[in-house]
Write an enzyme that holds these catalytic residues in place. Structure first.
Site, PDB file in Angstrom:
ATOM      1  N   HIS A   4      18.639  68.090-109.677  1.00 39.09           N
ATOM      2  CA  HIS A   4      18.870  68.589-111.032  1.00 39.09           C
ATOM      3  C   HIS A   4      19.219  67.873-112.171  1.00 39.09           C
ATOM      4  CE1 HIS A   4      19.181  72.642-108.462  1.00 39.09           C
ATOM      5  NE2 HIS A   4      18.240  72.464-109.099  1.00 39.09           N
TER       6      HIS A   4
ATOM      7  N   ARG B 284      20.985  67.891-114.920  1.00 36.54           N
ATOM      8  CA  ARG B 284      22.210  67.945-115.836  1.00 36.54           C
ATOM      9  C   ARG B 284      23.244  67.522-114.766  1.00 36.54           C
ATOM     10  NH1 ARG B 284      21.794  74.415-116.451  1.00 36.54           N
ATOM     11  NH2 ARG B 284      22.054  75.156-114.175  1.00 36.54           N
ATOM     12  N   GLU B 285      23.167  67.422-113.477  1.00 38.63           N
ATOM     13  CA  GLU B 285      24.094  67.068-112.523  1.00 38.63           C
ATOM     14  C   GLU B 285      24.251  65.650-112.495  1.00 38.63           C
ATOM     15  OE1 GLU B 285      22.928  69.640-109.330  1.00 38.63           O
ATOM     16  OE2 GLU B 285      22.725  71.220-110.485  1.00 38.63           O
TER      17      GLU B 285
ATOM     18  N   ASN C 293      14.610  71.880-106.674  1.00 38.81           N
ATOM     19  CA  ASN C 293      15.357  72.419-105.561  1.00 38.81           C
ATOM     20  C   ASN C 293      14.877  73.794-105.188  1.00 38.81           C
ATOM     21  OD1 ASN C 293      16.963  71.587-103.373  1.00 38.81           O
ATOM     22  ND2 ASN C 293      18.548  72.694-104.382  1.00 38.81           N
TER      23      ASN C 293
ATOM     24  N   GLU D 269      28.169  70.330-103.327  1.00 35.00           N
ATOM     25  CA  GLU D 269      28.325  70.649-104.553  1.00 35.00           C
ATOM     26  C   GLU D 269      29.572  69.910-105.025  1.00 35.00           C
ATOM     27  OE1 GLU D 269      26.307  72.112-106.625  1.00 35.00           O
ATOM     28  OE2 GLU D 269      25.034  73.158-105.423  1.00 35.00           O
TER      29      GLU D 269
END
Lengths: 86, 385
Positions: free
Chosen positions: B134, B136-137, B207, B337
């Site tokens: 992803h 923005r991560e 994902n 996460e």
């Protein structure tokens, strides 16, 4: 007048975990950032939030516009420091 | 609305210099022999084009300024280009045990890199660390990159030395380089890749595009609506970034896959597509115990709590990485996460000062994952009922 194009970071709160489970099962196009027992933190347009409120699916707490959120997060970029729990 | 644009002239009779004194109200930022860079309104741009100049829009001014204002913060994180340079440097500095592989290309033709660490080929003991499905991560690039750097720095000491003698550790820190670049230049909170969809929107969620139970859900967090943030794509493995990861896994047949995301501080194990637990009691118990052990190790470093739970407990996801690697190949697979725990701490926009502590607390947990999925003694132990 409401600007339905504005995107918000919002907290959605329900009476039960089952209500949150049911909300997640709907194809509403929400951008889910966090899940808690009684709610979600999402990014969503004003139109999406209005629809949630109209259908009385959850309580909506608009935390910040996405632009405000970005600016605030960037403003805090130097204050994080190391390590320990916040 | 104003834009920042490059102005050129192909006509030898149409000189750039007179524009500097012409009453056009241009805000000139840069003057070069063959072009000028200006800030101008749409009307001014149109007028220049009418006059015969070439005008190439470079940026929307607001976005440029917001990016510029955060240049220091942005610079602390890798761009795709910088990551490639740093991975090349690591591979060159440790050429006896490290090799940089291009595992595929993105939609916009950016290379997707994986660093292979290990003394020998042909082993069946391999672990894969992934980052940045992803866009923005950003922290999910830094943690696997720093892990690779640390593993190479520690390659002459146990346990890393033993791991690299017996097996291989693969690290692919940026699966989605197009989306990541877009999040740096245009939209900091962009999530997907940059697939142009049939309805005019952009992006498939990488994902949600893997081929195990792909598309069986149509909910907020696994959507069939192209403009949604979790759009699953038109079919499984439709996206080249996901095919790159698929092909790597299919060829190398890893015994463990650890994939980094942010945020919420969680350790997720399969399944995401159903709330039912894994049927195999050894896998279920083993992955749960491993996640609990990793939680303790993370907490011991800086006191942060990463909560272990089944992925579907966070929210339902069909077509994610770990459901596929475990469902298709039986690979022990976890999703981490990373920091922070909430949007109140910045959410996806993690301050650069948090990069190092996030890596530090994840280091012993990653070591535990590698040890349990790579080390033969541990593997044998874990297979005891």
């Amino acid at each position: 007048m409401t600007n339905s194009g504005v995107r918000w970071v919002a907290k959605l709160t329900a009476d039960s975990a089952a209500d949150i489970e049911a909300l997640l099962g709907l194809p509403l196009g929400l951008d889910v950032w966090e899940r808690h027992d009684d709610g979600l933190v999402v990014a969503a347009s004003e139109a999406q939030l209005l629809e949630l409120e109209r259908r009385r699916l959850v309580r909506v707490d608009r935390l910040a516009t996405q632009a405000e959120f970005e600016a605030r997060a960037r403003g805090g970029a130097d204050s994080g420091g190391e390590g320990g729990p916040a | 609305m104003t834009v920042i644009a490059r102005v050129t002239s192909q006509d030898p009779q149409l000189m750039l210099a007179p524009l500097l004194s012409a009453p056009l109200g241009l805000d000139v930022w840069e003057v070069k022999p063959d072009h000028m860079v200006i800030q101008a309104s749409e009307a001014q741009i149109e007028r220049l084009e009418q006059m015969g100049y070439g005008v190439e829009q470079l940026h929307l001014t607001d976005r440029y300024l917001s990016t510029f204002a955060t240049a220091e913060a942005t610079a602390a994180y890798h761009s795709a280009e910088q990551l490639e340079q740093d991975l090349r440097a690591l591979a060159e500095q440790h050429s006896d045990i490290a090799e940089l592989r291009e595992i595929g290309r993105s939609l916009e033709n950016r290379p997707i890199w994986a660093l292979r660490l290990g003394n020998r080929h042909g082993t069946d003991r391999k672990v894969l660390l992934l980052g940045c499905h992803h866009a923005r991560e950003w922290i999910s690039v830094e943690v696997p990159y720093l892990l690779a750097e640390h593993l190479l720095d520690e390659a002459d000491a146990d346990p890393v030395q033993q791991w690299l003698q017996r097996g291989e550790i693969w690290v692919a820190p940026m699966v989605n380089p197009d989306g990541h670049e877009f999040s740096r230049t245009d939209n900091r909170l962009w999530r997907k890749n940059r697939r142009p969809n049939a309805d005019g929107s952009f992006g498939v969620d990488p994902n949600r595009n893997y081929g195990y139970m792909w598309g069986i859900l149509n909910v907020n967090t696994s959507s069939h609506v192209p403009q949604d943030e979790t759009y699953v794509g038109p079919r499984a493995f439709s996206e080249p970034e996901v095919r790159a990861a698929r092909n790597l896994v299919a060829v190398e047949l890893f015994s463990g896959v650890l994939t980094y995301h942010s945020y919420s501080q969680l350790i997720l194990y399969p399944w995401g597509y159903t709330s039912n637990p894994m049927v195999d009691p050894i896998d279920r118990g083993g992955m749960q115990q491993l996640a609990e052990k990793m939680k303790g190790l993370i907490h011991s470093v800086h006191g942060r709590t990463y909560t272990p739970e089944q992925a579907s407990t966070l929210y339902p996801t069909a077509g994610d990485t770990t459901d596929w690697t475990y469902g298709e190949y039986g690979i022990w697979s976890l999703t981490i996460e990373l920091r922070p725990s909430s949007q109140a701490e910045g959410g996806f926009i993690l301050p650069p000062s948090q990069i190092r502590p996030t890596f530090e607390e994840n280091l012993p947990a990653a070591f535990e994952f590698i040890a349990q999925t790579l080390d033969p003694d541990t593997v044998e132990t874990r297979l005891q009922p």
